[in-house]
Write an enzyme that holds these catalytic residues in place. Structure first.
Site, short mmCIF file in Angstrom:
data_model
loop_
_atom_site.label_atom_id
_atom_site.label_comp_id
_atom_site.label_asym_id
_atom_site.label_seq_id
_atom_site.Cartn_x
_atom_site.Cartn_y
_atom_site.Cartn_z
CD GLU A 1 -5.10 -5.67 -1.30
OE1 GLU A 1 -4.14 -5.08 -1.17
OE2 GLU A 1 -5.91 -6.13 -0.34
CB CYS B 1 -10.55 -2.95 0.13
SG CYS B 1 -10.10 -2.05 -1.11
CG ASN C 1 -0.48 0.01 2.41
OD1 ASN C 1 0.56 -0.59 2.90
ND2 ASN C 1 -0.85 0.36 2.98
CD GLU D 1 -1.92 4.64 4.41
OE1 GLU D 1 -0.66 5.55 5.39
OE2 GLU D 1 -2.04 3.92 4.60
N1 THU Z 1 -5.14 -1.44 2.05
C1 THU Z 1 -4.67 -2.25 1.46
O1 THU Z 1 -3.54 -2.09 0.86
N2 THU Z 1 -5.31 -3.39 0.95
C2 THU Z 1 -6.76 -3.27 1.27
O2 THU Z 1 -7.36 -4.55 0.76
C3 THU Z 1 -7.64 -3.17 2.23
C4 THU Z 1 -6.31 -1.15 3.30
C5 THU Z 1 -4.61 -0.58 2.74
C6 THU Z 1 -4.65 1.38 2.40
C7 THU Z 1 -4.36 1.92 3.32
O3 THU Z 1 -3.51 2.27 2.65
C8 THU Z 1 -4.47 1.29 4.63
O4 THU Z 1 -4.90 -0.54 4.29
C9 THU Z 1 -5.87 1.07 6.07
O5 THU Z 1 -6.68 1.45 4.78
#
Ligand code: THU
Length: 148
Positions: free
Chosen positions: A58, A103, A45, A47
């Site tokens: 993902e 998600c 991830n 941000e």
């Molecule tokens: N996040 C993911 O990388 N994958 C998911 O399926 C759910 C959420 C990340 C996004 C964000 O950086 C952190 O988790 C909290 O939401």
């Protein structure tokens, strides 16, 4: 998909989480996608100070795969944990945090490049993971066939 391939995918997802850029949520995620040509693409991830610009692990892996020409996904492993949870010495490693399911947006993006039987491994530790199919996580999905 044999057990060794699953273990390899899980290890790659855990490793990918080390690159997580998550100073806002402090939730670290790594993902590894196995493609039809047996290549593996990883992602974490990423941000942003403008929170909505955040990319999930993902989707980072999926976009890497497709942009390198790998457009059929067979399986994915996803590993997510709150930063700091591993420092809790009172908890057993695999009991410190909940399973981090993909998600909704990521499920839809995976669906674009996968059959309903794509395997999704939701990982808490190397030996503790759930196994689902994409169809279980995204039933009655909207796909390209709907547009014909
Ligand atoms: N996040 C993911 O990388 N994958 C998911 O399926 C759910 C959420 C990340 C996004 C964000 O950086 C952190 O988790 C909290 O939401």
């Amino acid at each position: 998909m044999n057990i060794n391939k699953k273990k390899q995918l899980i290890k790659e997802a855990i490793k990918a989480s080390e690159n997580s850029y998550s100073p806002y949520s402090n939730f670290r995620v790594g993902a590894a996608i196995l493609c039809a040509d047996q290549k593996i693409f990883t992602g974490c991830n990423v941000e942003n100070a403008s929170y909505g610009a955040t990319i999930c692990a993902e989707r980072a892996a999926a976009i890497k795969a497709v942009s390198e020409g790998a457009k059929r996904f067979i399986a994915i492993a996803v590993y997510g944990y709150p930063a700091g949870s591993k420092d809790n010495k009172n908890a057993k490693e695999d009991q410190e945090f909940n399973y981090a399911f993909p998600c909704g947006i990521c499920r839809q993006v995976l669906n674009e490049f996968a059959d309903p039987d794509m395997i999704v491994l939701i990982v808490r530790s190397e030996n503790n993971y759930l196994e689902r199919t994409l169809a279980e996580l995204l039933p009655d999905s909207f796909g390209s066939a709907n547009l014909e």
